[in-house]
Design an enzyme around this catalytic site. Structure first.
Site, short mmCIF file in Angstrom:
data_model
loop_
_atom_site.label_atom_id
_atom_site.label_comp_id
_atom_site.label_asym_id
_atom_site.label_seq_id
_atom_site.Cartn_x
_atom_site.Cartn_y
_atom_site.Cartn_z
CE LYS A 170 -3.19 3.13 1.10
NZ LYS A 170 -2.27 4.28 1.32
N GLY A 227 5.22 3.71 10.83
CA GLY A 227 4.47 4.97 10.87
C GLY A 227 4.09 5.36 12.28
CB SER A 228 1.43 7.57 13.47
OG SER A 228 0.24 6.97 12.97
N GLY A 231 -1.78 4.88 13.57
CA GLY A 231 -1.96 4.06 12.38
C GLY A 231 -1.61 2.61 12.61
N GLY A 232 -0.47 2.36 13.26
CA GLY A 232 -0.05 0.98 13.52
C GLY A 232 -1.00 0.24 14.44
CD GLU A 251 9.61 2.13 13.53
OE1 GLU A 251 9.12 3.00 14.29
OE2 GLU A 251 10.15 2.41 12.46
CB CYS A 288 11.05 5.99 13.89
SG CYS A 288 12.12 5.03 12.82
CD GLU A 379 7.48 9.62 17.33
OE1 GLU A 379 8.46 9.53 16.58
OE2 GLU A 379 6.50 8.86 17.28
#
Length: 514
Positions: A170, A227-228, A231-232, A251, A288, A379
């Site tokens: 994606k 990603g964030s 989202g994860g 991650e 990250c 973060e």
């Protein structure tokens, strides 16, 4: 594929729409792509190791063959400097070639053989053999901050293909043109290498529905994501509500705490501060592994450290962030920290005059205030840091014990510090995937020993890594073959060992035939 819904990339340097519309793939189109990946998997998984390795090498070559056009499109879509993108392209093709060498050598499959003992008393022992085998089609989500190395041809894709899995990516909606170009290079390599149609595919879209349809598809057997946290975690939850839950290797970032111990602070406060600023501002803080949190013991040396931070951060130019959304979130994060009681902004970089620029910022607070405001440990994706001042060693140790999971932790110290703070290292080993000494966390070497992962909420799979050759083990599972006839055994487990790989035979590593 055809669909009336389209979207465009936006140049973050000026917020202008870039040329070319990209199709938002429908659920029906995604289903077709995944079905092809499932059919291809039954063929691809049985390809010999040299064929897969050659395919990975050729994919790397085809990416390089895209030339400057790839870098120029990527620069327009991300505002990342061409020099940075040139290096990232090298990292991307290097990853593919590294996994090619791992596959070609072959011992990664962890072949194990325990020979039969038919006359064992009181019960005979069966012939039992074991190896790692691919899971099936893998869904990979491209990352915003590494449009090449953690995206279409990034580490997730490279390791999944190396394991024998087919891949559906994606693409990240912030850089669809880059994604399309890289996907075309991989597909070209797959065709030239004789791989089945569906070995690799790309779907695109700027809605959550595209990713959701991919993760929910019953033929998808694992997910790779960078990603964030939001989202994860959403993908993780979605995958675990399926009738057949599947592993999600997400991650999700971290604040990567840095502990600067008293001896190091006394010896080299200015040098450490200068290095910290370089790490905080690298890539506009969009890593990250960006050091977003630091701990020091208050002293005259800590004052020198703070003054140097203020000086060096003040010289840092504003940088363009990857997207309007990321820029907005960063500035909202700065406002949130600024609005926290007893938090002081001690250093600020230069302001920017163009859209989506980020101002580097360092905040300072006491450890008591930090303990009362755990949001300060979260973060804020961008070039900022929260510096926490403690009065005692015990306060620093307690703060470390209260940390959530992170990707990295860094300790600056002297030999005397290490002896005095030995317990700190014991704590950090339980909190992070990588512990650094006298360095900076930005920059993740692609090698056999690297771990880019960590306990939740840094990742959803603390036993894994998304960088380095061990990443291949995310997309496989162990399979045992008991009393199999030789004609049915995989080549890796046959007595002759024609693959010339290392195998554990009756508890001893050997390449010898049996």
């Amino acid at each position: 594929m055809s669909n009336s819904k389209t979207f465009y990339a936006i140049n973050p340097a000026n917020n202008e729409q870039l040329e070319k519309a990209f199709v938002v793939n429908t659920e029906e189109e995604i289903n077709e792509v995944v079905q092809k990946a499932a059919v291809a998997f039954d063929i691809y998984r049985k390809k010999d190791k040299n064929s897969i390795a050659d395919f990975l090498d050729l994919a790397a070559e085809e990416i390089m063959n895209l030339g400057d056009a790839l870098l120029e499109r990527c620069h327009l879509e991300t505002a990342l400097p061409l020099a940075r993108l040139t290096g990232e392209r090298g990292r991307t093709v290097g990853q593919l070639k590294l996994f090619a060498t791992v596959v070609r050598e072959g011992s990664w499959v962890d072949a194990r053989i325990d020979k039969a003992i038919p006359d064992r008393s009181p019960l005979p022992k069966s012939d039992i053999r074991h190896m790692l085998m691919p899971l099936g089609p893998v869904a990979v989500f491209g990352a915003s901050n590494f449009p090449l190395a953690f995206s279409v041809a990034g580490g997730d894709t490279a390791s999944a293909l190396a394991s024998g899995c087919t891949v559906v990516v994606k693409g990240h909606p912030a850089h669809p043109g880059t994604s399309e170009m890289v996907a075309g290079a991989i597909i070209k390599a797959a065709v030239a290498s004789g791989m089945p149609e569906g070995t690799f595919s790309l779907v695109q879209g700027n809605t959550n529905a595209v990713g959701e349809a991919l993760v929910k598809h019953p033929q998808i057997k694992a997910v790779g994501f960078t990603g964030s946290f939001r989202g994860g975690k959403a993908l993780y939850d979605l995958a675990n509500t399926r009738p057949e839950p599947i592993p999600v290797f997400a991650e999700m970032g971290s604040t990567n705490p840095v502990f600067i111990l008293p001896g190091a602070l006394a010896e080299r406060a200015e040098a450490i501060a200068t290095g910290m600023v370089g790490s905080i501002t690298m890539g506009v803080g969009q890593f990250c592994t960006n050091p977003g949190l630091a701990f020091v013991q208050k002293s005259e040396s800590s004052d020198v450290f703070c003054n140097t931070l203020k000086e060096k951060i003040g010289e840092a130019p504003a940088g363009t962030m990857l997207t309007l959304g990321i820029s907005t979130a960063y500035n909202n994060g700065l406002q949130s920290v600024s609005g926290t009681a007893n938090v002081e902004a001690i250093a600020k970089g230069k302001e920017g005059a163009t859209p989506n620029t980020a101002v580097a910022t360092v905040f300072k607070t006491s450890i008591d205030n930090f303990n009362q405001n755990q949001g300060l440990a979260e973060e804020n994706f961008g070039p900022s840091n929260v510096l926490v001042e403690a009065d005692t060693k015990e306060q620093i140790l307690e703060a470390a014990k209260n940390l959530q999971g992170h990707l990295t932790a860094t300790v600056h110290g002297t030999e005397a510090d290490f002896a005095n703070y030995g317990e700190l290292f014991d704590v950090l080993e339980k909190k992070v995937g990588r512990v650094l000494v006298n360095g900076y966390p930005t920059g993740v070497e692609v090698c056999h020993s690297m771990v880019h992962g960590g306990p939740y909420p840094a990742t959803t799979a603390p036993q894994s890594t998304s960088v380095g050759t061990n990443a291949i083990k995310r997309f496989v599972r162990p399979v045992c073959f008991q009393d199999y006839p030789a004609s049915l055994l995989p080549d890796a487990l046959k007595n002759e060992n024609q693959l010339d790989i290392w195998r554990l035979v009756d508890g001893e590593l050997t390449k010898s035939a049996i």
